[in-house]
Design a protein around this motif. Structure first.
Motif, short mmCIF file in Angstrom:
data_model
loop_
_atom_site.label_atom_id
_atom_site.label_comp_id
_atom_site.label_asym_id
_atom_site.label_seq_id
_atom_site.Cartn_x
_atom_site.Cartn_y
_atom_site.Cartn_z
N PRO A 1 0.70 -0.96 -0.07
CA PRO A 1 0.03 0.00 -0.02
C PRO A 1 0.82 1.03 -0.01
N PRO A 2 0.27 2.44 -0.42
CA PRO A 2 0.91 3.64 -0.69
C PRO A 2 1.58 4.01 0.84
N ARG A 3 2.50 4.81 0.88
CA ARG A 3 3.25 5.00 2.23
C ARG A 3 2.41 6.23 2.66
N ARG A 4 2.19 6.10 4.03
CA ARG A 4 1.35 7.38 4.70
C ARG A 4 2.39 8.55 5.12
N ALA A 5 1.82 9.61 5.26
CA ALA A 5 2.66 10.86 5.71
C ALA A 5 2.82 10.63 6.94
N SER A 6 3.97 11.07 7.49
CA SER A 6 4.52 11.11 8.74
C SER A 6 3.72 11.66 10.08
N VAL A 7 2.77 12.81 9.45
CA VAL A 7 1.78 13.64 10.19
C VAL A 7 0.45 13.25 9.57
N GLY A 8 -0.26 12.61 10.53
CA GLY A 8 -1.78 12.48 10.09
C GLY A 8 -2.49 12.00 11.22
N ASN A 9 -3.94 11.96 11.25
CA ASN A 9 -4.86 11.22 12.22
C ASN A 9 -5.86 10.55 11.70
N LYS A 10 -6.75 9.87 12.35
CA LYS A 10 -7.64 9.00 11.86
C LYS A 10 -8.60 9.55 10.96
N GLY A 11 -8.75 10.51 11.04
CA GLY A 11 -9.76 11.49 10.21
C GLY A 11 -9.29 11.61 8.77
N ASP A 12 -7.80 11.34 8.46
CA ASP A 12 -7.19 11.38 7.16
C ASP A 12 -7.47 10.19 6.57
N PHE A 13 -7.83 9.04 6.89
CA PHE A 13 -7.70 7.59 6.49
C PHE A 13 -9.14 7.01 6.41
N GLY A 14 -10.19 8.01 6.39
CA GLY A 14 -11.57 7.55 5.86
C GLY A 14 -12.25 6.70 7.04
N HIS A 15 -13.52 6.56 6.80
CA HIS A 15 -14.59 5.96 7.72
C HIS A 15 -15.32 4.73 6.99
N VAL A 16 -15.28 3.64 7.12
CA VAL A 16 -16.20 2.69 6.81
C VAL A 16 -17.31 2.47 7.42
N ALA A 17 -18.40 2.49 6.55
CA ALA A 17 -19.81 2.03 7.27
C ALA A 17 -20.11 0.87 6.73
N LEU B 1 -13.15 -10.64 2.16
CA LEU B 1 -12.83 -9.60 1.01
C LEU B 1 -13.69 -8.57 0.73
N GLY B 2 -15.10 -8.46 1.03
CA GLY B 2 -15.86 -7.12 1.05
C GLY B 2 -15.33 -6.20 1.90
N GLY B 3 -15.16 -6.60 3.21
CA GLY B 3 -14.77 -5.52 4.23
C GLY B 3 -13.39 -5.01 3.79
N TYR B 4 -12.31 -5.91 3.42
CA TYR B 4 -11.14 -5.51 2.93
C TYR B 4 -11.27 -4.43 1.91
N LEU B 5 -11.98 -4.66 0.88
CA LEU B 5 -12.11 -3.69 -0.33
C LEU B 5 -12.76 -2.51 0.07
N ALA B 6 -13.64 -2.69 1.13
CA ALA B 6 -14.32 -1.17 1.30
C ALA B 6 -13.28 -0.40 2.52
N GLY B 7 -12.36 -1.08 3.22
CA GLY B 7 -11.54 -0.46 3.68
C GLY B 7 -10.49 0.21 2.92
N LEU B 8 -10.14 -0.16 1.99
CA LEU B 8 -9.19 0.21 1.19
C LEU B 8 -10.04 1.61 0.64
N LEU B 9 -11.11 1.43 -0.17
CA LEU B 9 -11.70 2.39 -0.79
C LEU B 9 -12.08 3.50 0.04
N ALA B 10 -12.12 3.32 1.53
CA ALA B 10 -12.55 4.35 2.32
C ALA B 10 -11.22 5.43 2.32
N GLN B 11 -10.25 5.31 2.03
CA GLN B 11 -8.84 5.79 2.18
C GLN B 11 -8.77 6.75 0.88
N PRO B 12 -8.23 8.03 0.90
CA PRO B 12 -8.33 8.91 -0.28
C PRO B 12 -7.31 8.37 -1.37
#
Length: 477
Positions: free
Chosen positions: A215-231, A421-432
């Motif tokens: 997966p793409p490397r995350r920035a060193s500064v960030g918070n949970k709001g930056d990485f999406g919310h899965v419903a 699989l469905g959960g993992y895919l939704a978890g990826l797609l939640a992230q910008p």
């Protein structure tokens, strides 16, 4: 997010054109054969231990030459070679050696009797030899194509080797995808010394190297709001485990937040089994979290007499929500045609039975025309992405390229596998970073799911879906 160039699924004629382009560049057939021999030997070494026997059955053509070229690279294996030009003599030698050597000493048979050029029915003597090889009980590795199989049509020419593993050379041939009963596990050896492939095709094979750097490397500064919310809207009476598994799958993708909305009847068991995910009982018409960036709808919603409002919620979200949306399982039957918001990611993940219900055809009809079925499903639902599950899962939509997944094995055929699989895919797609280009995210999710199963199967014969949940997302390309 960028992937490597594609490996097309090609015809025999296209393979010949590729070879001719290589010879025209000055490279010789013998140079390619030697490189193929080294590559095949590396896979055989991985499959065997020092001192174990491999038995090469080599025909008179280049397919046999490829297998013979493995010998210098298998010095610490016990290599038995049978050069077979005449099928009657070959059958007699096969029976004699089988009785002399004994089954226990031979770990793999290497099938290199016929290559991709076979396009006529085999005579009775060849059929008898192939039938004897299939019946011996030793696993078979086929070189390029199982002998006797038409590499364009996938039909047996009277008889064909039933391989446990087929190592096809350069690129997969069309017929190999049509004949899983003969090809077994299909793997591609892409680097065999040919010039760059000049062919572009509708159907393309997936190689693990395509996902290098993900997966793409995350920035060193960030918070949970930056990485999406899965419903996740999942789980009903008798099927609450699906909500738990989808949540585990989503968490393995590491979005910022996961919230699960099960039916009220199973709220307690779902909430009791989850720690990192939030859990709220589903309520008709209640809005999902305001900053929800992806939605998974469907797993475990199979109880009788579910409220109609649940189905209405699904359709409303599908047609109006800007969030990425993945729909699976029972909820697939509740979707209908109609527009979706511009730029909104929509994905469905049916198995062949579910695909057949949507298209009003049988599951077997889906299986005999998988690419056409995928495209029809996408057209039915406004051009959505389709993950058509099964052996060599397909990813694509109504137009453009379709991708064949190369990972996975029959042990994925367990309840709950698709939920993960469905959960993992939704978890990826939640992230910008993943959502801006959904195709790599979808392909990566499918590949990781299968690769995790492959990794487990190498060391554990009786792994469970809970084991898969632990391994999911941890496979390095």
């Amino acid at each position: 997010m960028c992937l490597l160039s594609n490996i097309p699924v090609i015809s025999v004629e296209q393979m010949r054109q590729w070879e001719e382009a290589t010879w025209a560049s000055g490279k010789t057939a013998n140079e390619v054969i030697q490189q193929v021999g080294r590559a095949l030997a590396q896979r055989i070494l991985h499959l065997t231990r020092p001192g174990e026997a491999v038995w090469i059955l080599a025909g008179k053509g280049h397919n046999g030459d490829d297998a013979r070229a493995t010998q210098p690279h298998l010095a610490d294996r016990n290599v038995l070679l049978s050069n077979i030009d005449d099928p009657r003599a070959g059958l007699a030698e096969f029976a004699r050696r089988l009785n002399t050597q004994g089954l226990r000493r031979v770990r793999w048979i290497i099938d290199a009797l016929f290559g991709i050029g076979l396009n006529r029915a085999l005579d009775e003597d060849w059929r008898k030899l192939i039938e004897a090889i299939n019946a011996c009980g030793i696993p078979i590795l086929a070189v390029d194509v199982p002998s006797g199989l038409n590499a364009d049509t996938g039909q047996a020419e009277g008889a064909a080797i039933k391989a446990a593993l087929t190592l096809t050379l350069g690129a997969p041939k069309r017929g190999l995808l049509e004949a899983p009963a003969f090809t077994g596990r299909l793997e591609v050896v892409p680097e065999i010394g040919l010039t760059p492939c000049p062919i572009q095709a509708e159907l393309n094979w997936t190689m693990p190297a395509e996902f290098a750097g993900l997966p793409p490397r995350r920035a060193s500064v960030g918070n949970k709001g930056d990485f999406g919310h899965v419903a996740i809207v999942a789980g009903s009476l008798g099927f609450h485990g699906a909500a738990v598994l989808t949540s585990h799958g989503a968490l393995r993708a590491q979005p910022g937040l996961v919230t699960v909305f099960p039916q009220t009847s199973v709220y307690v068991p779902v909430a009791a089994q989850l720690q990192s995910a939030m859990v709220h009982p589903w309520q008709a018409g209640a809005p999902l979290p305001r900053k929800c960036s992806s939605i998974l709808f469907g797993p475990g919603l199979a109880a009788q007499e579910l409220p109609e409002a649940l189905k209405d919620d699904l359709r409303s979200l599908w047609h109006t929500s800007p969030a990425a949306m993945v729909v699976d399982a029972s909820a697939l039957d509740w979707l209908g045609p109609g527009p979706t918001p511009d730029g909104a990611v929509r994905v469905i993940t049916p198995h062949p039975g579910e695909a057949g219900r949507l298209l009003r055809i049988s599951a077997s009809a889906v299986q005999t025309a998988r690419v056409a079925s995928l495209r029809a499903l996408s057209k039915l639902l406004c051009g959505c992405w389709v993950v058509l599950k099964g052996q060599q899962t397909l990813v694509g939509r109504a137009d453009g390229e379709v991708f064949v997944n190369s990972s996975g094995n029959p042990h994925l055929a367990q309840g709950g596998s698709g939920d993960l699989l469905g959960g993992y895919l939704a978890g990826l797609l939640a992230q910008p970073d993943w959502r801006q280009d959904p195709l790599p995210a979808i392909r990566y999710a499918v590949w990781q799911h299968g690769a995790a199963a492959d990794c487990l199967s190498e060391t554990q014969a009786n792994w469970t879906i809970e084991d898969l949940a632990q391994r999911l997302g941890n496979i390095r390309p």
